[in-house]
Enzyme design. Structure first.
Site, mmCIF file in Angstrom:
data_model
loop_
_atom_site.group_PDB
_atom_site.id
_atom_site.type_symbol
_atom_site.label_atom_id
_atom_site.label_comp_id
_atom_site.label_asym_id
_atom_site.label_seq_id
_atom_site.Cartn_x
_atom_site.Cartn_y
_atom_site.Cartn_z
ATOM 1 N N GLY A 121 0.259 31.174 -30.343
ATOM 2 C CA GLY A 121 0.625 30.275 -29.249
ATOM 3 C C GLY A 121 -0.463 30.212 -28.205
ATOM 4 C CB SER A 122 -0.438 28.791 -24.863
ATOM 5 O OG SER A 122 0.740 29.398 -24.381
ATOM 6 C CD GLU A 175 -4.542 34.498 -35.494
ATOM 7 O OE1 GLU A 175 -5.253 33.501 -35.313
ATOM 8 O OE2 GLU A 175 -4.948 35.508 -36.115
ATOM 9 C CD GLU A 185 -5.750 24.844 -27.254
ATOM 10 O OE1 GLU A 185 -5.127 25.722 -26.631
ATOM 11 O OE2 GLU A 185 -5.717 24.729 -28.486
ATOM 12 C CB CYS A 241 -5.119 26.443 -32.761
ATOM 13 S SG CYS A 241 -5.224 26.906 -34.490
ATOM 14 C CG ASN A 293 0.024 23.749 -33.485
ATOM 15 O OD1 ASN A 293 0.679 24.767 -33.712
ATOM 16 N ND2 ASN A 293 -1.288 23.755 -33.455
HETATM 17 P P1 NAD Z 1 3.465 28.528 -26.561
HETATM 18 O O1 NAD Z 1 2.649 29.711 -26.185
HETATM 19 O O2 NAD Z 1 4.046 27.691 -25.493
HETATM 20 O O3 NAD Z 1 4.710 28.983 -27.477
HETATM 21 C C1 NAD Z 1 4.571 29.798 -28.612
HETATM 22 C C2 NAD Z 1 5.862 30.568 -28.853
HETATM 23 O O4 NAD Z 1 6.130 31.387 -27.720
HETATM 24 C C3 NAD Z 1 7.097 29.693 -29.079
HETATM 25 O O5 NAD Z 1 7.854 30.240 -30.137
HETATM 26 C C4 NAD Z 1 7.851 29.804 -27.754
HETATM 27 O O6 NAD Z 1 9.249 29.725 -27.897
HETATM 28 C C5 NAD Z 1 7.469 31.195 -27.266
HETATM 29 N N1 NAD Z 1 7.483 31.276 -25.805
HETATM 30 C C6 NAD Z 1 7.291 30.269 -24.913
HETATM 31 N N2 NAD Z 1 7.360 30.724 -23.654
HETATM 32 C C7 NAD Z 1 7.591 32.061 -23.745
HETATM 33 C C8 NAD Z 1 7.777 33.099 -22.781
HETATM 34 N N3 NAD Z 1 7.711 32.844 -21.478
HETATM 35 N N4 NAD Z 1 8.007 34.344 -23.231
HETATM 36 C C9 NAD Z 1 8.056 34.616 -24.549
HETATM 37 N N5 NAD Z 1 7.913 33.671 -25.498
HETATM 38 C C10 NAD Z 1 7.680 32.418 -25.110
HETATM 39 O O7 NAD Z 1 2.541 27.706 -27.546
HETATM 40 P P2 NAD Z 1 2.830 26.301 -28.182
HETATM 41 O O8 NAD Z 1 2.821 25.275 -27.101
HETATM 42 O O9 NAD Z 1 3.991 26.383 -29.089
HETATM 43 O O10 NAD Z 1 1.529 26.126 -29.105
HETATM 44 C C11 NAD Z 1 0.328 25.652 -28.611
HETATM 45 C C12 NAD Z 1 -0.686 26.742 -28.406
HETATM 46 O O11 NAD Z 1 -0.777 27.562 -29.542
HETATM 47 C C13 NAD Z 1 -2.074 26.195 -28.175
HETATM 48 O O12 NAD Z 1 -2.712 26.942 -27.170
HETATM 49 C C14 NAD Z 1 -2.771 26.433 -29.522
HETATM 50 O O13 NAD Z 1 -4.161 26.527 -29.455
HETATM 51 C C15 NAD Z 1 -2.139 27.711 -29.933
HETATM 52 N N6 NAD Z 1 -2.221 27.840 -31.376
HETATM 53 C C16 NAD Z 1 -3.016 28.796 -31.906
HETATM 54 C C17 NAD Z 1 -3.119 28.918 -33.274
HETATM 55 C C18 NAD Z 1 -3.984 29.956 -33.924
HETATM 56 O O14 NAD Z 1 -3.811 30.146 -35.125
HETATM 57 N N7 NAD Z 1 -4.896 30.602 -33.227
HETATM 58 C C19 NAD Z 1 -2.398 28.056 -34.092
HETATM 59 C C20 NAD Z 1 -1.605 27.094 -33.517
HETATM 60 C C21 NAD Z 1 -1.500 27.005 -32.143
#
Ligand code: NAD
Length: 459
Positions: A191-192, A213, A337, A247, A118
Site C-alpha cells: 500500500g501507500s 511493499e 506519487e 505502483c 489497484n
Molecule cells: P493504502 O495504503 O491506502 O491501503 C492499503 C491497505 O491498507 C488497504 O487494505 C486498506 O484497507 C488498509 N488501510 C488503509 N488505511 C489504513 C489504516 N489507517 N490503518 C491500517 N490499515 C489501513 O493503499 P492503496 O490506496 O490501497 O494503494 C495504493 C498505494 O499502494 C500506492 O502508494 C501504490 O504505490 C502502493 N502499491 C505498492 C505496490 C508494491 O508492490 N510495491 C503495489 C501496489 C500498490
C-alpha cells in the site's frame, strides 16, 4: 463488522492449527498450492468481471497482470519447493569437530497480508502463495476500495480452505487496525508509504517482522541513443496500464532536451494508436478507482502545459491519458506519487543532471532508463539506488519471478516473488549438531596451561 473478540479467536485458532504441524509438510504445501491454482482457473471469468466492476479493467490486463502472473507464481513455487524447503549445510570451524551445521527454513506461524485496490486480486494472492509455500497459516485483508474483488477473494478462499488455515477478513481501515492489534509472526503489507508507517508502528509494538511493499515516484530517464518509436510505446503502455494506477508505473519523464519534441510527438501518436481518438470509448482503457482519487488527480492537471489529453468525465471517474510539459520540480504533481494517467515531462542536458535530480529525492521503487549506451547504463546502475531498475522498458521487471521485487527505504522494506517470497515467509534457523565422541576438554576450566595449546592448535 467483526468484533475484536472474533478477530482474536480467529488468530488464536490459527496458531493452534499451525502448531498441529498440518500446514508444514511438503506434500500439504504442494496440495494447497495446486488447489489454489485450480480455484483460480475455475474462477477466471468471475475474477475478470469483478476487476471490470471495480476498475474498468480490460479482460486482457486482468488476465496478464492479475491471473496469469499468479498462476505462474504457483507453478514456479511447485517446481522449486522441494529444493527450497531443504536445509542448507554449511562448513564448521575445526575446533567444533566433529559437528555438522545447517540452516533450516521453517514456517514463521500465522501471517497477516494486507493488500491494496489497484491490482486487488494478484496483490492479495501473490503473497499468499509465498505464505503457503513456506508452510504458514494466513489471514488476508483485501482492500475495501475494490469491493467486488474483495468479496470474490473472500468467497473463493473462505469456502475452500479451513478458516484455521487461511481466512479472508474483509473490511476497511478499522478492521485493518483491529488486526494490527494482534500478534502475528509476519505482516506483509502492500500500500501507500503513509499507511506503511502505521503498519510498521503497530508491528514494532509486538516486534513483528514486516514486509512493506510501498510506492513512490518512479522516474523514467530517456536519453538520445534509443529507438524512439519503441520507447514511446513502452512508456505509454507502462504509464497508462490500469489508468496509471500501478505502483511501478513510470511517474514522470526526465528527457534529454535534444530529443524531447520528437519523443512527445511519438507519445502522442502512440496514445492514439493504442486507445483511439477517444480513449473514453476504448475497451482497453480503465477508470480511476473512486471519486476521491479522481478529484485528487484532477487537481494535479495545473500548473503546467497540458500537451496531450486532460479530458475529464467526472460521472465515470475518467481521466484521459494526459501529458503535461513545462513542469517545475516545485509543482504539486512532483510532490507525491501520481498514481493516475498523468505524465509530467522534465528535461535535462546532461545525464548527470537527471541522476542528481533522482538522488535528491526519496529512493524510488523503480527507475527506468532508455538508452542503448553501455556507459550511460553503467552510470545509472552505479550511481542511483532504487528497488529495481529496468533498462529500455517499463514495468516488465515485475513479471520476472526470479527477480526479488520490493522497494528501498520510503518505497519499501523487504521483497518477494519466487524464492524471495518463500524466504520472506520463512525463518532460517541456524542449527549446530555435535557428537559425543572426541572431547579434548581444552575449552573447560581450569584453564591453567591450556592457553598455549589453544594458540598453537587454533591460532
Ligand atoms: P493504502 O495504503 O491506502 O491501503 C492499503 C491497505 O491498507 C488497504 O487494505 C486498506 O484497507 C488498509 N488501510 C488503509 N488505511 C489504513 C489504516 N489507517 N490503518 C491500517 N490499515 C489501513 O493503499 P492503496 O490506496 O490501497 O494503494 C495504493 C498505494 O499502494 C500506492 O502508494 C501504490 O504505490 C502502493 N502499491 C505498492 C505496490 C508494491 O508492490 N510495491 C503495489 C501496489 C500498490
Amino acid at each position: 463488522m467483526l468484533k475484536t473478540e472474533n478477530i482474536q479467536t480467529i488468530v488464536k485458532e490459527q496458531y493452534q492449527y499451525f502448531l498441529l504441524g498440518k500446514t508444514q509438510t511438503l506434500k500439504i504445501r504442494q496440495q494447497n498450492l495446486k488447489q489454489l491454482k485450480e480455484l483460480i482457473i475455475n474462477h477466471e471469468t468471475e475474477i475478470s468481471e469483478a476487476l471490470d466492476k471495480d476498475l474498468g479493467k480490460s479482460k486482457f490486463e486482468s488476465y496478464l497482470a492479475e491471473i496469469r502472473i499468479v498462476k505462474k507464481e504457483i507453478d514456479n513455487a511447485l517446481k522449486n519447493l522441494r529444493k527450497w524447503v531443504k536445509s542448507r549445510y554449511v562448513s564448521t570451524p575445526i575446533e567444533q569437530f566433529p559437528a555438522t551445521a545447517f540452516i533450516q527454513p521453517q514456517p514463521k506461524g500465522v501471517v497477516l497480508i494486507i493488500s491494496p485496490w489497484n491490482y486487488p486480486f494478484s496483490l492479495a494472492i501473490m503473497p499468499l502463495i509465498g505464505a503457503i509455500a513456506a508452510g504458514n497459516c494466513a489471514i488476508i485483508k483485501p482492500s475495501e476500495l475494490s469491493p467486488n474483488t474483495s468479496k470474490l477473494i473472500a468467497k473463493i478462499i473462505n469456502k475452500n480452505f479451513e478458516p484455521n488455515y487461511i481466512k479472508v477478513i474483509e473490511g476497511g481501515k478499522e478492521i485493518s487496525q483491529q488486526l494490527l492489534q494482534e500478534k502475528f509472526a509476519h505482516i506483509f503489507f502492500t500500500g501507500s508509504p503513509s499507511i506503511g508507517k502505521i503498519v510498521m508502528e503497530a508491528a514494532a509494538k509486538q516486534l513483528t517482522p514486516v514486509t512493506l511493499e510501498l510506492g513512490g515516484k518512479s522516474p523514467c530517464i530517456v536519453d538520445k541513443n534509443i529507438n524512439l518509436e519503441e520507447t514511446a510505446k513502452r512508456i505509454v503502455w507502462g504509464k497508462f496500464l490500469n489508468a496509471g494506477q500501478s505502483c511501478v508505473a513510470p511517474d514522470y519523464l526526465l528527457v534529454n532536451q535534444s530529443i524531447k519534441s520528437q519523443l512527445l510527438e511519438a507519445i502522442k501518436q502512440v496514445i492514439k494508436e493504442f486507445y483511439g481518438e477517444e480513449p473514453a470509448q476504448s475497451l482497453d482503457y480503465g477508470r480511476i478507482i473512486n471519486e476521491y482519487h479522481f478529484q485528487r488527480l484532477s487537481a494535479l492537471l495545473s500548473p503546467g502545459n497540458i500537451i496531450i489529453g486532460g479530458k475529464l468525465i467526472p460521472e465515470e471517474n475518467y481521466i484521459s491519458p494526459t501529458v503535461i510539459d513545462n513542469i517545475s520540480p516545485e509543482f504539486p504533481i512532483m510532490e507525491d506519487e501520481i498514481f493516475g494517467p498523468i505524465l509530467p515531462i522534465l528535461n535535462y542536458d546532461k545525464l548527470e543532471e537527471a541522476i542528481t535530480f533522482i538522488n535528491e529525492r526519496p529512493k524510488p521503487l523503480a527507475i527506468y532508463l532508455f538508452s542503448n549506451d553501455q556507459k550511460q547504463q553503467k552510470m545509472v546502475l552505479e550511481t542511483t539506488t532504487s528497488g529495481g531498475i529496468c533498462i529500455n522498458d517499463t514495468v516488465m521487471q515485475y513479471g520476472v519471478l526470479t527477480l526479488p521485487f520490493g522497494g528501498i527505504e520510503k518505497s519499501g522494506i523487504g521483497s518477494y516473488h519466487g524464492q524471495a517470497s518463500f524466504d520472506t515467509f520463512s525463518h532460517y534457523k541456524s542449527v549446530l549438531k555435535r557428537s559425543f565422541w572426541l572431547e579434548t576438554n581444552l575449552r573447560f576450566p581450569p584453564y591453567k596451561g591450556k592457553l598455549k595449546w589453544i594458540k598453537r592448535l587454533l591460532g
